[in-house]
Design a protein around this motif. Structure first.
Motif, mmCIF file in Angstrom:
data_model
loop_
_atom_site.group_PDB
_atom_site.id
_atom_site.type_symbol
_atom_site.label_atom_id
_atom_site.label_comp_id
_atom_site.label_asym_id
_atom_site.label_seq_id
_atom_site.Cartn_x
_atom_site.Cartn_y
_atom_site.Cartn_z
ATOM 1 N N ILE A 257 0.853 -1.187 0.000
ATOM 2 C CA ILE A 257 0.000 0.000 0.000
ATOM 3 C C ILE A 257 0.887 1.234 0.000
ATOM 4 N N ASP A 258 0.806 2.029 -1.051
ATOM 5 C CA ASP A 258 1.551 3.282 -1.119
ATOM 6 C C ASP A 258 0.744 4.388 -0.447
ATOM 7 N N MET A 259 1.450 5.199 0.345
ATOM 8 C CA MET A 259 0.807 6.306 1.056
ATOM 9 C C MET A 259 1.605 7.582 0.821
ATOM 10 N N PRO A 260 1.400 8.247 -0.327
ATOM 11 C CA PRO A 260 2.133 9.490 -0.607
ATOM 12 C C PRO A 260 1.633 10.644 0.252
ATOM 13 N N ASN A 261 2.542 11.543 0.571
ATOM 14 C CA ASN A 261 2.215 12.752 1.327
ATOM 15 C C ASN A 261 1.348 12.445 2.546
ATOM 16 N N THR A 262 1.839 11.531 3.370
ATOM 17 C CA THR A 262 1.042 11.023 4.483
ATOM 18 C C THR A 262 1.588 11.506 5.817
ATOM 19 N N ILE B 224 -0.468 6.417 9.007
ATOM 20 C CA ILE B 224 0.195 5.126 8.839
ATOM 21 C C ILE B 224 -0.205 4.177 9.968
ATOM 22 N N ALA B 225 -0.180 4.686 11.208
ATOM 23 C CA ALA B 225 -0.570 3.857 12.355
ATOM 24 C C ALA B 225 -2.015 3.388 12.224
ATOM 25 N N HIS B 226 -2.892 4.267 11.759
ATOM 26 C CA HIS B 226 -4.303 3.896 11.587
ATOM 27 C C HIS B 226 -4.449 2.821 10.508
#
Length: 341
Positions: A3-8, A13-15
């Motif tokens: 799972i990519d999470m840009p500008n996070t 991330i923890a959620h």
């Protein structure tokens, strides 16, 4: 699952991790430790492959911090002001409600890209890859802390060139065990000298771990009667090979005799150890990568299987131990000077 999470943000991330655990019906409490990896992008996938293998024995959460040295991102925003980021770091430490990944100039700009790996892509745990930008590069500890597994020890690992003083590194300071690998640094000899000067009991280098099987077999051979004193020692193997130097330092320290070295052309590691006593020579030779020959005076030589140790083997061993290695401490602080002089 990747799972990519840009500008996070770290809270996002923890959620996401909690959500994935709920979907899979599992809990992070099954993780025995958090493994922090500090590396560059070119070495990331190899390091994660090694960590995945080690996690099969030690289920863990792996957090890799890979600085994004290119300040440009998809949004086209410039690098944030370092002083403002430093102020945010200080505020976040005083007030846990403050999230450092909320951009100082724009609350919608986090200056952090991330990727979460689960399931078959993450070994026996989960992998979090953090790619900070701009001023966040200088504060990896603040990014990592919200993602640590609660009540589990933290281990920091530098697969290539480590900081000169791992204990004072921002990520190393929070670790119960700090694992380096000077052999794979850009200058092994200079690296181990820096690590020696700044050594603390929580530090260990995989150059030493590569010798575990050799040390165990040599100790077993010397335990067999007759228990005659060793009068000379010789080690053969690859030139400029850091584990070979550590083996010489260990023998010099424990046996109290000079240790001669002989370099073997085309050798990939240590190829033999020869210990002289009044009734003959005790030897442990490895003519092939996966086979060794034990020779004792008056006995028929015995072949044993001794495969070359992989980085996965060494990392797995250190994750199993975590506690300080007293013998390594003696070798790095005392034995090393003996062979250098």
């Amino acid at each position: 699952m990747i799972i990519d999470m840009p500008n996070t943000r770290t809270r996002e991330i923890a959620h996401k991790i909690e959500q994935l655990h709920e979907e899979r019906g599992e809990s992070a409490t099954g993780r025995v430790l958090t493994l922090l990896i500090a590396t560059e992008d070119a070495d990331l996938e190899h390091a994660l492959e090694i960590a995945n293998s080690a996690s099969r024995e030690h289920p863990c959460r792996v957090i890799a911090v890979v600085p994004d040295t290119n300040p440009a991102d998809q949004s086209g925003e410039g690098e944030p002001n370092a002083a403002e980021v430093a102020a945010e770091v200080s505020a976040s430490r005083d007030n846990p409600a403050v999230d450092l990944t909320d951009g100082p100039n724009d609350p919608n700009d986090s200056n952090l890209n991330a990727q979460v790996r689960f399931g078959a892509d993450a070994g026996a745990g989960e992998i979090i890859i953090l790619r900070p930008r701009g001023g966040l590069i200088n504060h990896p500890d603040t990014l990592v802390i919200p993602l640590l597994v609660p009540d589990a020890p933290v281990v920091a690992w530098w697969p290539t060139t480590p900081p000169s003083n791992p204990a004072k590194d921002l990520m190393g300071a929070m670790a119960r065990s700090r694992i380096t690998d000077a052999l794979h640094s850009n200058n092994p000899e200079a690296t181990i000298e820096r690590l020696r000067r700044n050594w603390t009991p929580e530090d260990i280098d995989l150059s030493w771990t590569r010798l575990t099987v050799w040390r165990a077999m040599l100790a077993s051979m010397l335990d067999q009667p007759p228990h005659l004193p060793i009068t000379a020692a010789k080690v053969t193997g690859k030139a400029d090979f850091l584990p070979m130097e550590m083996l010489c330092a260990w023998l010099r320290l424990k046996l109290g005799v000079p240790v001669e070295t002989e370099f073997v052309p085309d050798a990939q590691a240590v190829t033999g150890v020869y210990l002289t006593r009044e009734d003959g020579v005790i030897s442990l030779e490895r003519p092939y990568e996966d086979q060794a020959l034990i020779s004792l005076p008056g006995q028929t030589p015995q072949e044993v299987s001794v495969p070359m140790r992989t980085i996965e083997d060494c990392l797995t061993e250190e994750l199993r131990r975590i506690d300080p290695d007293e013998i390594y401490a003696e070798v790095i602080n005392e034995g090393w000077d003996l062979i250098r002089h």
